[in-house]
Design a protein around this motif. Structure first.
Motif, PDB file in Angstrom:
ATOM      1  N   THR A  28       0.801  -1.219   0.000  1.00  0.00           N
ATOM      2  CA  THR A  28       0.000   0.000   0.000  1.00  0.00           C
ATOM      3  C   THR A  28       0.835   1.270   0.000  1.00  0.00           C
ATOM      4  OG1 THR A  28      -0.090  -0.042   2.402  1.00  0.00           O
ATOM      5  CG2 THR A  28      -1.890  -1.128   1.220  1.00  0.00           C
ATOM      6  N   LEU A  29       2.148   1.166  -0.069  1.00  0.00           N
ATOM      7  CA  LEU A  29       3.001   2.341   0.076  1.00  0.00           C
ATOM      8  C   LEU A  29       3.376   2.986  -1.256  1.00  0.00           C
ATOM      9  CD1 LEU A  29       5.322   1.028   2.905  1.00  0.00           C
ATOM     10  CD2 LEU A  29       3.313   2.462   3.097  1.00  0.00           C
ATOM     11  N   TYR A  30       2.707   2.680  -2.311  1.00  0.00           N
ATOM     12  CA  TYR A  30       2.977   3.323  -3.598  1.00  0.00           C
ATOM     13  C   TYR A  30       1.804   4.215  -3.987  1.00  0.00           C
ATOM     14  CZ  TYR A  30       7.355   1.259  -5.165  1.00  0.00           C
ATOM     15  OH  TYR A  30       8.667   0.942  -5.325  1.00  0.00           O
ATOM     16  N   GLY A  31       1.962   4.928  -5.062  1.00  0.00           N
ATOM     17  CA  GLY A  31       0.901   5.805  -5.550  1.00  0.00           C
ATOM     18  C   GLY A  31       0.921   7.145  -4.836  1.00  0.00           C
ATOM     19  N   GLN A  32      -0.251   7.667  -4.552  1.00  0.00           N
ATOM     20  CA  GLN A  32      -0.378   8.977  -3.914  1.00  0.00           C
ATOM     21  C   GLN A  32       0.212   8.982  -2.504  1.00  0.00           C
ATOM     22  OE1 GLN A  32      -1.339  11.715  -5.363  1.00  0.00           O
ATOM     23  NE2 GLN A  32      -1.823  10.688  -7.283  1.00  0.00           N
ATOM     24  N   LEU A  33       0.101   7.884  -1.797  1.00  0.00           N
ATOM     25  CA  LEU A  33       0.624   7.809  -0.432  1.00  0.00           C
ATOM     26  C   LEU A  33       2.142   7.963  -0.418  1.00  0.00           C
ATOM     27  CD1 LEU A  33      -0.034   7.323   2.541  1.00  0.00           C
ATOM     28  CD2 LEU A  33       0.219   4.893   2.117  1.00  0.00           C
ATOM     29  N   ARG A  34       2.840   7.421  -1.383  1.00  0.00           N
ATOM     30  CA  ARG A  34       4.304   7.490  -1.439  1.00  0.00           C
ATOM     31  C   ARG A  34       4.789   8.925  -1.522  1.00  0.00           C
ATOM     32  NH1 ARG A  34       8.685   4.071  -3.364  1.00  0.00           N
ATOM     33  NH2 ARG A  34      10.352   5.417  -4.094  1.00  0.00           N
ATOM     34  N   LYS A  35       4.125   9.756  -2.313  1.00  0.00           N
ATOM     35  CA  LYS A  35       4.538  11.155  -2.465  1.00  0.00           C
ATOM     36  C   LYS A  35       4.374  11.921  -1.160  1.00  0.00           C
ATOM     37  CE  LYS A  35       3.246  11.161  -7.305  1.00  0.00           C
ATOM     38  NZ  LYS A  35       2.287  11.640  -8.295  1.00  0.00           N
ATOM     39  N   HIS A  36       3.344  11.627  -0.422  1.00  0.00           N
ATOM     40  CA  HIS A  36       3.025  12.355   0.806  1.00  0.00           C
ATOM     41  C   HIS A  36       3.789  11.816   2.020  1.00  0.00           C
ATOM     42  CE1 HIS A  36       0.604  14.734   3.503  1.00  0.00           C
ATOM     43  NE2 HIS A  36       0.234  13.644   4.170  1.00  0.00           N
ATOM     44  N   LEU A  57      11.608   3.970   0.421  1.00  0.00           N
ATOM     45  CA  LEU A  57      10.240   3.453   0.420  1.00  0.00           C
ATOM     46  C   LEU A  57      10.156   2.286  -0.552  1.00  0.00           C
ATOM     47  CD1 LEU A  57       8.314   6.815   0.311  1.00  0.00           C
ATOM     48  CD2 LEU A  57       8.240   5.161   2.147  1.00  0.00           C
ATOM     49  N   GLN A  58       9.844   1.124  -0.050  1.00  0.00           N
ATOM     50  CA  GLN A  58       9.635  -0.061  -0.859  1.00  0.00           C
ATOM     51  C   GLN A  58       8.124  -0.297  -0.951  1.00  0.00           C
ATOM     52  OE1 GLN A  58      12.287  -1.472  -2.262  1.00  0.00           O
ATOM     53  NE2 GLN A  58      13.606  -0.029  -1.179  1.00  0.00           N
ATOM     54  N   PRO A  59       7.657  -1.129  -1.869  1.00  0.00           N
ATOM     55  CA  PRO A  59       6.209  -1.356  -1.975  1.00  0.00           C
ATOM     56  C   PRO A  59       5.573  -1.910  -0.701  1.00  0.00           C
ATOM     57  CG  PRO A  59       7.322  -2.271  -3.875  1.00  0.00           C
ATOM     58  CD  PRO A  59       8.393  -1.829  -2.925  1.00  0.00           C
ATOM     59  N   ASP A  60       6.334  -2.686   0.079  1.00  0.00           N
ATOM     60  CA  ASP A  60       5.736  -3.304   1.256  1.00  0.00           C
ATOM     61  C   ASP A  60       6.436  -2.985   2.567  1.00  0.00           C
ATOM     62  OD1 ASP A  60       7.998  -4.702   0.676  1.00  0.00           O
ATOM     63  OD2 ASP A  60       7.127  -6.675   0.965  1.00  0.00           O
ATOM     64  N   HIS A  61       7.413  -2.072   2.585  1.00  0.00           N
ATOM     65  CA  HIS A  61       8.048  -1.656   3.831  1.00  0.00           C
ATOM     66  C   HIS A  61       8.852  -0.371   3.617  1.00  0.00           C
ATOM     67  CE1 HIS A  61      11.161  -4.125   1.908  1.00  0.00           C
ATOM     68  NE2 HIS A  61      12.041  -3.438   2.607  1.00  0.00           N
ATOM     69  N   ILE A  62       9.302   0.233   4.733  1.00  0.00           N
ATOM     70  CA  ILE A  62      10.078   1.476   4.711  1.00  0.00           C
ATOM     71  C   ILE A  62      11.353   1.257   5.501  1.00  0.00           C
ATOM     72  CG2 ILE A  62      10.124   3.897   5.387  1.00  0.00           C
ATOM     73  CD1 ILE A  62       7.067   3.846   5.309  1.00  0.00           C
ATOM     74  N   HIS A  63      12.500   1.643   4.926  1.00  0.00           N
ATOM     75  CA  HIS A  63      13.781   1.655   5.630  1.00  0.00           C
ATOM     76  C   HIS A  63      14.141   3.102   5.936  1.00  0.00           C
ATOM     77  CE1 HIS A  63      15.290  -2.490   5.112  1.00  0.00           C
ATOM     78  NE2 HIS A  63      14.543  -2.485   4.030  1.00  0.00           N
ATOM     79  N   MET A  64      14.572   3.379   7.166  1.00  0.00           N
ATOM     80  CA  MET A  64      15.002   4.723   7.540  1.00  0.00           C
ATOM     81  C   MET A  64      16.258   4.647   8.386  1.00  0.00           C
ATOM     82  SD  MET A  64      11.418   6.555   8.587  1.00  0.00           S
ATOM     83  CE  MET A  64      12.278   7.738   9.543  1.00  0.00           C
ATOM     84  N   LEU A  65      17.204   5.542   8.113  1.00  0.00           N
ATOM     85  CA  LEU A  65      18.333   5.760   9.001  1.00  0.00           C
ATOM     86  C   LEU A  65      18.061   7.102   9.656  1.00  0.00           C
ATOM     87  CD1 LEU A  65      21.098   4.890  10.082  1.00  0.00           C
ATOM     88  CD2 LEU A  65      22.122   6.207   8.237  1.00  0.00           C
ATOM     89  N   ILE A  66      17.868   7.084  10.966  1.00  0.00           N
ATOM     90  CA  ILE A  66      17.425   8.282  11.659  1.00  0.00           C
ATOM     91  C   ILE A  66      18.355   8.574  12.832  1.00  0.00           C
ATOM     92  CG2 ILE A  66      15.785   6.983  13.066  1.00  0.00           C
ATOM     93  CD1 ILE A  66      13.892   9.408  12.801  1.00  0.00           C
TER      94      ILE A  66
END
Length: 75
Positions: A28-36, A57-66
């Motif tokens: 669910t992380l692609y499309g309009q949601l990905r931009k926002h 941002l991957q299609p099914d998960h998010i990687h972040m270095l914070i």
């Protein structure tokens, strides 16, 4: 090159690799949601005096270095 940051009585360099996974790994992380989503994550980090150093941002998960100050929990 010195990457440490300072608080009133300490120097720190806390970097965390965080992975967020939606329930059942729904793509669910692609499309309009990905931009926002990128803007939202940077705004949330700024509210807690943190900084998103890197993110993917991957299609099914998010990687972040914070980078998070030690006075805040990772969660």
């Amino acid at each position: 090159m010195n990457n440490t940051q300072c608080l009133s009585h300490s120097k720190w360099e806390c970097k965390y690799h965080v992975v967020w996974i939606p329930k059942c790994r729904k793509k669910t992380l692609y499309g309009q949601l990905r931009k926002h989503l990128g803007e939202v994550l940077h705004d949330l980090a700024r509210q807690k005096e943190s900084k998103v150093l890197e993110g993917h941002l991957q299609p099914d998960h998010i990687h972040m270095l914070i980078s998070i100050p030690p006075k805040y929990a990772v969660s």
